[in-house]
Design an enzyme around this catalytic site. Sequence first.
Site, PDB file in Angstrom:
ATOM      1  N   LYS A 117       0.863  -1.188   0.000  1.00 35.27           N
ATOM      2  CA  LYS A 117       0.000   0.000   0.000  1.00 35.27           C
ATOM      3  C   LYS A 117       0.897   1.234   0.000  1.00 35.27           C
ATOM      4  O   LYS A 117       1.783   1.367   0.867  1.00 35.27           O
ATOM      5  CB  LYS A 117      -0.853  -0.039   1.261  1.00 35.27           C
ATOM      6  CG  LYS A 117      -2.184   0.665   1.153  1.00 35.27           C
ATOM      7  CD  LYS A 117      -2.955   0.373   2.443  1.00 35.27           C
ATOM      8  CE  LYS A 117      -4.323   0.973   2.421  1.00 35.27           C
ATOM      9  NZ  LYS A 117      -4.966   0.881   3.735  1.00 35.27           N
ATOM     10  N   VAL A 118       0.647   2.117  -0.949  1.00 35.28           N
ATOM     11  CA  VAL A 118       1.461   3.345  -1.043  1.00 35.28           C
ATOM     12  C   VAL A 118       0.529   4.556  -1.089  1.00 35.28           C
ATOM     13  O   VAL A 118      -0.598   4.466  -1.595  1.00 35.28           O
ATOM     14  CB  VAL A 118       2.364   3.340  -2.316  1.00 35.28           C
ATOM     15  CG1 VAL A 118       3.336   2.174  -2.306  1.00 35.28           C
ATOM     16  CG2 VAL A 118       1.537   3.350  -3.595  1.00 35.28           C
TER      17      VAL A 118
END
Length: 218
Positions: free
Chosen positions: A83-84
């Site tokens: 997740k960014v």
Amino acid sequence: MKFFVDTADIDDIKEMAATGLLDGVTTNPSLIAKSGRDFMEVTKEICGLTDGPVSAEVVALDHETMMKEAEVLRKIADNVCIKVPLTIDGLKTCKALTNDGTMVNVTLCFSANQALLAAKAGATFVSPFVGRHDDNGFDGMELIEDIRLIYDNYDFETEILVASIRHATHVLQSAKIGADVATMPPAVIKALFKHVLTDKGIEGFMADWAKTGQTILR
Ligand code: E4P
């Protein structure tokens, strides 16, 4: 529509997985902090509870360090989804990771243009936060409609993962719009099962059945 549970609480995840309706899990640094557990340890345990994607979020803000953190995280299990955040560095990281076949969830999306960027960066999932959008005087569901329209216009494969869901109506509206995934707190998933007339109906059937004096299992 896929159902993800939005928590790092192992008991809640086990309960949801036992329904057979769970397609994945999302976590974020706040949920990890709430669990009180070691990030790597709890993420590994969660990955063993579902075959679906488990989002684990990087905490670096620059591309180089995000890549290093992603390298550590993706070794946890095959179903880890990195997740960014929706920033230039986050999307650079997204592009590099997805080019390499790694699943990426681009989080903290608050506009349709941001979602367009995430799709162009090859994101596996984009996470528009409908609850926080509503909280700030915007219309979270209008955002989902806009993203659906744009993604369909260009046949983008990025899945719309509706996040920051606060209630069952968000889920219903997301499904009507055609969002791909809803990630929900356990309480919202449980609320989907509930209807006062279901409870009342069961009560009536049980009372009448008792009057027959019969059993099914003999
Ligand atoms: C999930 O990926 C998000 O981090 C989460 O849904 C955010 O929800 P919140 O706005 O309730 O913190």
